[in-house]
Design a protein around this motif. Structure first.
Motif, PDB file in Angstrom:
ATOM      1  N   THR A  74      10.135  58.083  -2.616  1.00  0.00           N
ATOM      2  CA  THR A  74       9.079  57.270  -2.010  1.00  0.00           C
ATOM      3  C   THR A  74       9.274  55.796  -2.350  1.00  0.00           C
ATOM      4  OG1 THR A  74       7.622  57.670  -3.911  1.00  0.00           O
ATOM      5  CG2 THR A  74       7.425  59.167  -2.030  1.00  0.00           C
ATOM      6  N   GLY A  75      10.510  55.433  -2.649  1.00  0.00           N
ATOM      7  CA  GLY A  75      10.827  54.052  -2.965  1.00  0.00           C
ATOM      8  C   GLY A  75      11.426  53.322  -1.777  1.00  0.00           C
ATOM      9  N   PRO A  76      11.836  52.081  -1.993  1.00  0.00           N
ATOM     10  CA  PRO A  76      12.405  51.281  -0.901  1.00  0.00           C
ATOM     11  C   PRO A  76      13.857  51.663  -0.615  1.00  0.00           C
ATOM     12  CG  PRO A  76      12.419  50.019  -2.929  1.00  0.00           C
ATOM     13  CD  PRO A  76      11.701  51.304  -3.243  1.00  0.00           C
ATOM     14  N   ALA A  77      14.321  51.326   0.578  1.00  0.00           N
ATOM     15  CA  ALA A  77      15.732  51.490   0.920  1.00  0.00           C
ATOM     16  C   ALA A  77      16.556  50.442   0.153  1.00  0.00           C
ATOM     17  CB  ALA A  77      15.915  51.320   2.421  1.00  0.00           C
ATOM     18  N   PRO A  78      17.843  50.705  -0.075  1.00  0.00           N
ATOM     19  CA  PRO A  78      18.614  51.866   0.387  1.00  0.00           C
ATOM     20  C   PRO A  78      18.326  53.102  -0.463  1.00  0.00           C
ATOM     21  CG  PRO A  78      20.006  50.422  -0.911  1.00  0.00           C
ATOM     22  CD  PRO A  78      18.696  49.712  -0.760  1.00  0.00           C
ATOM     23  N   TRP A  79      18.347  54.260   0.198  1.00  0.00           N
ATOM     24  CA  TRP A  79      18.099  55.513  -0.494  1.00  0.00           C
ATOM     25  C   TRP A  79      19.423  56.177  -0.845  1.00  0.00           C
ATOM     26  CZ3 TRP A  79      15.312  54.984   4.400  1.00  0.00           C
ATOM     27  CH2 TRP A  79      14.021  54.468   4.217  1.00  0.00           C
ATOM     28  N   PRO A  80      19.574  56.669  -2.065  1.00  0.00           N
ATOM     29  CA  PRO A  80      20.865  57.206  -2.519  1.00  0.00           C
ATOM     30  C   PRO A  80      21.131  58.612  -1.999  1.00  0.00           C
ATOM     31  CG  PRO A  80      19.225  57.471  -4.239  1.00  0.00           C
ATOM     32  CD  PRO A  80      18.550  56.711  -3.121  1.00  0.00           C
ATOM     33  N   ASN A  81      22.325  59.109  -2.331  1.00  0.00           N
ATOM     34  CA  ASN A  81      22.643  60.498  -2.028  1.00  0.00           C
ATOM     35  C   ASN A  81      21.635  61.417  -2.712  1.00  0.00           C
ATOM     36  OD1 ASN A  81      24.970  60.300  -0.376  1.00  0.00           O
ATOM     37  ND2 ASN A  81      26.215  59.827  -2.156  1.00  0.00           N
ATOM     38  N   PRO A  82      21.318  62.540  -2.094  1.00  0.00           N
ATOM     39  CA  PRO A  82      20.311  63.438  -2.671  1.00  0.00           C
ATOM     40  C   PRO A  82      20.850  64.268  -3.833  1.00  0.00           C
ATOM     41  CG  PRO A  82      21.230  64.388  -0.682  1.00  0.00           C
ATOM     42  CD  PRO A  82      21.821  63.010  -0.798  1.00  0.00           C
ATOM     43  N   CYS A  97       4.607  57.387   6.909  1.00  0.00           N
ATOM     44  CA  CYS A  97       5.447  56.816   5.858  1.00  0.00           C
ATOM     45  C   CYS A  97       6.913  57.186   6.041  1.00  0.00           C
ATOM     46  CB  CYS A  97       5.006  57.311   4.479  1.00  0.00           C
ATOM     47  SG  CYS A  97       3.345  56.792   3.976  1.00  0.00           S
ATOM     48  N   ILE A  98       7.784  56.247   5.693  1.00  0.00           N
ATOM     49  CA  ILE A  98       9.212  56.499   5.542  1.00  0.00           C
ATOM     50  C   ILE A  98       9.601  55.942   4.181  1.00  0.00           C
ATOM     51  CG2 ILE A  98      11.527  56.130   6.443  1.00  0.00           C
ATOM     52  CD1 ILE A  98      10.312  55.570   9.173  1.00  0.00           C
ATOM     53  N   GLY A  99      10.020  56.822   3.276  1.00  0.00           N
ATOM     54  CA  GLY A  99      10.314  56.370   1.923  1.00  0.00           C
ATOM     55  C   GLY A  99       9.112  55.686   1.316  1.00  0.00           C
ATOM     56  N   GLY A 100       9.286  54.427   0.899  1.00  0.00           N
ATOM     57  CA  GLY A 100       8.184  53.686   0.291  1.00  0.00           C
ATOM     58  C   GLY A 100       7.426  52.799   1.253  1.00  0.00           C
ATOM     59  N   TYR A 101       7.666  52.953   2.544  1.00  0.00           N
ATOM     60  CA  TYR A 101       7.028  52.103   3.550  1.00  0.00           C
ATOM     61  C   TYR A 101       6.020  52.920   4.354  1.00  0.00           C
ATOM     62  CZ  TYR A 101      11.454  49.790   2.470  1.00  0.00           C
ATOM     63  OH  TYR A 101      12.529  49.232   1.816  1.00  0.00           O
ATOM     64  N   CYS A 102       4.801  52.418   4.436  1.00  0.00           N
ATOM     65  CA  CYS A 102       3.747  53.166   5.129  1.00  0.00           C
ATOM     66  C   CYS A 102       2.983  52.256   6.080  1.00  0.00           C
ATOM     67  CB  CYS A 102       2.769  53.788   4.127  1.00  0.00           C
ATOM     68  SG  CYS A 102       3.520  55.059   3.069  1.00  0.00           S
ATOM     69  N   SER A 103       2.600  52.831   7.217  1.00  0.00           N
ATOM     70  CA  SER A 103       1.724  52.128   8.146  1.00  0.00           C
ATOM     71  C   SER A 103       0.275  52.375   7.703  1.00  0.00           C
ATOM     72  CB  SER A 103       1.952  52.653   9.567  1.00  0.00           C
ATOM     73  OG  SER A 103       1.641  54.044   9.639  1.00  0.00           O
ATOM     74  N   PRO A 104      -0.657  51.516   8.063  1.00  0.00           N
ATOM     75  CA  PRO A 104      -0.492  50.386   8.993  1.00  0.00           C
ATOM     76  C   PRO A 104       0.049  49.113   8.353  1.00  0.00           C
ATOM     77  CG  PRO A 104      -2.782  50.562   8.373  1.00  0.00           C
ATOM     78  CD  PRO A 104      -2.073  51.711   7.693  1.00  0.00           C
ATOM     79  N   GLY A 105       0.216  49.127   7.016  1.00  0.00           N
ATOM     80  CA  GLY A 105       0.702  47.916   6.364  1.00  0.00           C
ATOM     81  C   GLY A 105       2.089  47.510   6.819  1.00  0.00           C
ATOM     82  N   THR A 106       2.930  48.495   7.083  1.00  0.00           N
ATOM     83  CA  THR A 106       4.291  48.261   7.562  1.00  0.00           C
ATOM     84  C   THR A 106       4.484  48.986   8.880  1.00  0.00           C
ATOM     85  OG1 THR A 106       5.121  48.095   5.285  1.00  0.00           O
ATOM     86  CG2 THR A 106       6.740  48.501   7.026  1.00  0.00           C
ATOM     87  N   LYS A 107       4.979  48.285   9.865  1.00  0.00           N
ATOM     88  CA  LYS A 107       5.204  48.896  11.172  1.00  0.00           C
ATOM     89  C   LYS A 107       6.393  49.837  11.109  1.00  0.00           C
ATOM     90  CE  LYS A 107       5.510  47.645  16.084  1.00  0.00           C
ATOM     91  NZ  LYS A 107       5.585  46.525  17.044  1.00  0.00           N
ATOM     92  N   LEU A 108       6.230  51.049  11.650  1.00  0.00           N
ATOM     93  CA  LEU A 108       7.287  52.051  11.699  1.00  0.00           C
ATOM     94  C   LEU A 108       7.480  52.459  13.153  1.00  0.00           C
ATOM     95  CD1 LEU A 108       6.017  54.349   8.788  1.00  0.00           C
ATOM     96  CD2 LEU A 108       7.620  52.428   8.597  1.00  0.00           C
ATOM     97  N   LYS A 122      17.075  43.962   8.559  1.00  0.00           N
ATOM     98  CA  LYS A 122      18.335  44.141   7.837  1.00  0.00           C
ATOM     99  C   LYS A 122      18.797  45.586   7.948  1.00  0.00           C
ATOM    100  CE  LYS A 122      20.318  44.180   3.188  1.00  0.00           C
ATOM    101  NZ  LYS A 122      19.991  44.162   1.739  1.00  0.00           N
ATOM    102  N   SER A 123      20.064  45.781   8.274  1.00  0.00           N
ATOM    103  CA  SER A 123      20.624  47.126   8.362  1.00  0.00           C
ATOM    104  C   SER A 123      20.792  47.717   6.969  1.00  0.00           C
ATOM    105  CB  SER A 123      21.981  47.076   9.071  1.00  0.00           C
ATOM    106  OG  SER A 123      22.562  48.365   9.121  1.00  0.00           O
ATOM    107  N   GLU A 124      20.324  48.936   6.801  1.00  0.00           N
ATOM    108  CA  GLU A 124      20.445  49.649   5.531  1.00  0.00           C
ATOM    109  C   GLU A 124      21.361  50.861   5.720  1.00  0.00           C
ATOM    110  OE1 GLU A 124      19.378  48.698   2.700  1.00  0.00           O
ATOM    111  OE2 GLU A 124      17.820  47.223   3.140  1.00  0.00           O
ATOM    112  N   PRO A 125      22.157  51.218   4.711  1.00  0.00           N
ATOM    113  CA  PRO A 125      23.093  52.336   4.874  1.00  0.00           C
ATOM    114  C   PRO A 125      22.388  53.682   4.900  1.00  0.00           C
ATOM    115  CG  PRO A 125      23.126  51.549   2.610  1.00  0.00           C
ATOM    116  CD  PRO A 125      22.263  50.588   3.376  1.00  0.00           C
ATOM    117  N   VAL A 126      22.996  54.598   5.618  1.00  0.00           N
ATOM    118  CA  VAL A 126      22.626  56.011   5.534  1.00  0.00           C
ATOM    119  C   VAL A 126      23.503  56.619   4.440  1.00  0.00           C
ATOM    120  CG1 VAL A 126      22.611  58.220   6.765  1.00  0.00           C
ATOM    121  CG2 VAL A 126      21.947  56.116   7.947  1.00  0.00           C
ATOM    122  N   ALA A 127      22.932  57.389   3.555  1.00  0.00           N
ATOM    123  CA  ALA A 127      23.693  57.915   2.420  1.00  0.00           C
ATOM    124  C   ALA A 127      24.899  58.723   2.894  1.00  0.00           C
ATOM    125  CB  ALA A 127      22.797  58.762   1.527  1.00  0.00           C
ATOM    126  N   SER A 128      25.937  58.721   2.072  1.00  0.00           N
ATOM    127  CA  SER A 128      27.235  59.267   2.485  1.00  0.00           C
ATOM    128  C   SER A 128      27.402  60.759   2.251  1.00  0.00           C
ATOM    129  CB  SER A 128      28.355  58.536   1.733  1.00  0.00           C
ATOM    130  OG  SER A 128      28.225  58.751   0.327  1.00  0.00           O
TER     131      SER A 128
END
Length: 206
Positions: free
Chosen positions: A33-41, A131-142, A76-82
């Motif tokens: 539930t943190g900010p991007a970038p998100w690591p490998n699981p 919500c996506i990760g640590g970002y939630c609407s309505p505070g952050t647009k998704l 900003k483009s963020e990576p998708v985990a590998s």
């Protein structure tokens, strides 16, 4: 001898706690539930199972195609985990990644719908309607776009299809929302096969 009902309730509660509870199945899985970038699981096999997908020691190519996922945070483009849905070369989900380009191979024993919800479940990143990760609407647009067209249903329901460009936007959008993906220019050819770019209408150089 008859035990008091309070003792029976306590015993059942202790038993449920020892077994991990009925709703978790004893699972230790947590969501990022943190900010991007998100690591490998972590717990790759368990996360594949949580996504409702099978796993195998080899890749199945009965059904084989590729989608692409872009993630933008405030433009900003963020990576998708590998290594989503994959553990080295020993464990594979039909839905997995090999690099951080966002190229998503679908390599399955049979046809089925593979969704963004499954991808994020395997990744271990929170994805809900709000919500996506640590970002939630309505505070952050998704929002999300598929091949440049705004997707109006929940992001989790997007089905990954051959040659499709899925752009997930968090916060302010990038200057240009992609409607396609330049596969050859963005893959790592030491890890990803340029021949796979055919799914995006591009032919690898001879």
């Amino acid at each position: 001898m008859r035990l008091p009902s309070s003792l029976i309730v306590l015993a059942l509660a202790l038993l449920a706690a020892a077994c991990g509870g009925s709703d978790s199945g004893g699972s230790d899985l947590t969501l990022d539930t943190g900010p991007a970038p998100w690591p490998n699981p972590d717990n790759v096999a368990e996360r594949i199972d949580a996504a409702g997908l099978p796993s195998s020691s080899t890749e199945s190519l009965t059904v084989h195609y590729h989608s692409h996922v872009d993630i933008f945070v405030d433009g900003k483009s963020e990576p998708v985990a590998s290594s989503i849905g994959r553990e080295d070369q020993s464990l594979f989900s039909p839905l997995h990644t090999h690099a951080t380009s966002g190229l998503i191979p679908i390599e399955a024993p049979e046809e089925q719908d593979f969704t963004v919800a499954m991808l994020f479940t395997e990744w271990g990143v929170r994805l809900t309607n709000d919500c996506i990760g640590g970002y939630c609407s309505p505070g952050t647009k998704l929002e999300a776009f598929v091949d440049g067209t705004k997707y109006t249903d929940p992001i989790s329901t997007i089905v990954l299809k051959k040659g499709e460009e899925i752009a997930i936007l968090i916060g302010s959008p990038p200057a240009t929302i992609p409607s396609s993906w330049d596969c050859l220019a963005n893959i790592d050819p030491t890890i990803e096969n340029p021949a796979q770019c055919a799914d995006f209408g591009q032919q690898a150089p001879a």
